[in-house]
Design an enzyme around this catalytic site. Structure first.
Site, short mmCIF file in Angstrom:
data_model
loop_
_atom_site.label_atom_id
_atom_site.label_comp_id
_atom_site.label_asym_id
_atom_site.label_seq_id
_atom_site.Cartn_x
_atom_site.Cartn_y
_atom_site.Cartn_z
N GLY A 31 0.81 -1.22 0.00
CA GLY A 31 0.00 0.00 0.00
C GLY A 31 0.84 1.26 0.00
O GLY A 31 2.04 1.24 -0.27
N HIS A 34 2.64 4.59 -4.84
CA HIS A 34 3.27 5.71 -5.53
C HIS A 34 3.43 5.32 -6.99
O HIS A 34 3.02 4.22 -7.41
CB HIS A 34 4.61 6.07 -4.88
CG HIS A 34 5.54 4.92 -4.70
ND1 HIS A 34 6.07 4.22 -5.77
CD2 HIS A 34 6.01 4.30 -3.59
CE1 HIS A 34 6.84 3.25 -5.32
NE2 HIS A 34 6.81 3.26 -4.00
N HIS A 37 4.52 1.77 -7.94
CA HIS A 37 3.48 0.73 -7.91
C HIS A 37 2.53 0.89 -9.10
O HIS A 37 2.12 -0.09 -9.71
CB HIS A 37 2.60 0.87 -6.65
CG HIS A 37 3.33 0.71 -5.36
ND1 HIS A 37 3.51 1.75 -4.47
CD2 HIS A 37 3.90 -0.38 -4.79
CE1 HIS A 37 4.15 1.31 -3.41
NE2 HIS A 37 4.41 0.03 -3.57
N GLY A 148 9.06 -4.61 -8.66
CA GLY A 148 9.93 -3.52 -9.09
C GLY A 148 11.40 -3.88 -8.95
O GLY A 148 11.80 -4.53 -7.98
N GLN A 154 14.89 -8.62 -3.58
CA GLN A 154 13.58 -9.27 -3.42
C GLN A 154 13.18 -9.98 -4.72
O GLN A 154 12.70 -11.12 -4.70
CB GLN A 154 12.53 -8.23 -3.03
CG GLN A 154 11.11 -8.74 -3.09
CD GLN A 154 10.11 -7.76 -2.50
OE1 GLN A 154 9.96 -7.68 -1.30
NE2 GLN A 154 9.42 -7.00 -3.35
N VAL A 177 11.16 3.46 -10.90
CA VAL A 177 10.57 4.76 -11.24
C VAL A 177 11.17 5.78 -10.26
O VAL A 177 11.22 5.53 -9.06
CB VAL A 177 9.04 4.72 -11.13
CG1 VAL A 177 8.44 6.09 -11.45
CG2 VAL A 177 8.48 3.66 -12.08
N MET A 185 11.54 6.13 -6.20
CA MET A 185 10.28 6.23 -5.45
C MET A 185 10.20 5.12 -4.41
O MET A 185 10.55 3.97 -4.67
CB MET A 185 9.12 6.14 -6.41
CG MET A 185 9.08 7.33 -7.31
SD MET A 185 7.42 7.81 -7.68
CE MET A 185 7.75 9.23 -8.70
N ARG A 188 8.76 4.89 1.82
CA ARG A 188 9.51 5.37 2.99
C ARG A 188 10.10 6.77 2.76
O ARG A 188 10.60 7.36 3.72
CB ARG A 188 10.61 4.38 3.35
CG ARG A 188 10.04 3.07 3.92
CD ARG A 188 11.12 2.16 4.44
NE ARG A 188 10.59 1.07 5.22
CZ ARG A 188 10.45 -0.20 4.79
NH1 ARG A 188 10.82 -0.53 3.58
NH2 ARG A 188 9.94 -1.12 5.57
#
Ligand code: PAF
Length: 290
Positions: A31, A34, A37, A148, A154, A177, A185, A188
């Site tokens: 969630g 930005h 996402h 991303g 990850q 991005v 982006m 955090r």
């Protein structure tokens, strides 16, 4: 767009949605969406008949003292943005929908892959990520899932998990991005003070310098140590920056390398703390095959 909170509601959506005739692209998120996402959601919708997004701040990937409690949440805004980006369904479960009472199973990608870089300071992080992503894949059952490149480690861990466990989903890794000034982006970024925000630009500047050095073709410019040095110099100019790691690794395996080999992607990855905020960024380094 449908908004669903339970697995049962998601099943109902699946029946109504014409899922059988169309591919489903899936974007798992925590969630506070930005542009990074949203680019994943747009791509999921462009490449599939249907796009699903999950919003779940996963407690098991946060260690003690990390920012689970204060992780930014704005669900109403997230629904609106996900819908505008083309999501057909947003799955926003409570924790006990994902982790039923008595839950006791974990998925762990073992070995160096999850212990180095972010894994060194966040020892349980990738176990939490692998576990929740596996659960979400089982619930959503997508054809493709979008992640991303910003979270490069990850993405590599999830690709490994999918290969090892023969999970029938295609992993699509999408470009980072950035804000106009170069800051990658991240949800955090909102923790940064104006001064920290300014100094945080040293990450993208350092990475750009490494790309510049490699492109210069000068003697020794392909050496991992030299490339890491250039990045570190740029970051350490900033008094508030506390680098956690600056590493040049093989882009596919995250193994250590001595130099960037022509035709083989390397990854320059950094994590830097600014006060209580930990930022990560990376860039791919490559040389054309001769
Ligand atoms: O990248 C994230 O936001 C999270 O790690 C993910 C993949 C949604 C799992 O909680």
């Amino acid at each position: 767009m449908s908004l669903v909170k339970t697995i049962g509601e998601l099943e109902d959506w699946r029946k109504r949605s014409g899922r059988k005739e169309q591919t489903l692209g899936f974007v798992p998120t925590m969630g506070y969406l930005h542009e990074g996402h949203l680019s994943l959601i747009r791509r999921a919708k462009a490449e599939n008949g249907l796009a699903a997004v999950s919003i779940f701040v996963n407690p098991t990937q946060f260690g003690p003292g990390e920012d689970f409690e204060k992780y930014p949440r704005d669900t109403e805004r997230d629904y609106r943005l996900a819908k505008e980006a083309g999501a057909d369904v947003v799955f926003c479960p409570e924790a006990d929908e994902i982790y039923a009472p008595g839950f006791s199973t974990e998925v762990e990608v073992k070995g160096g892959l999850t212990q180095k870089l972010c894994g060194a300071s966040r020892p349980i992080h990738f176990k939490g990520v692998a576990t929740v992503v596996n659960i979400l894949f089982n619930i959503v059952r997508p054809d493709r899932a979008y992640f991303g490149q910003k979270d490069a480690q990850q993405a590599v861990v999830i690709q490994k998990m999918v290969r090892d466990l023969h999970i029938p989903v295609e992993i699509v890794v999408c470009p980072i991005v950035r804000e106009k000034d170069g800051l990658a982006m991240s949800s955090r970024n909102m923790y940064l003070s104006p001064e920290e925000r300014k100094q945080a630009l040293s990450l993208s500047r350092g990475l750009a310098k490494a790309r510049g050095l490699l492109a210069s073709g000068e003697e020794g410019c392909d050496r991992a140590e030299r490339l890491a040095e250039v990045i570190g110099r740029e970051i350490r100019k900033e008094p508030l920056a506390k680098p956690e790691y600056i590493e040049i690794l093989d882009g596919g395996t995250l193994e250590e390398i001595e130099r960037v080999e022509p035709g083989r992607k390397a990854l320059a990855a950094v994590a830097v703390r600014f006060g209580g905020t930990r930022l990560i960024d990376n860039t791919v380094l490559s040389l054309e095959e001769k």
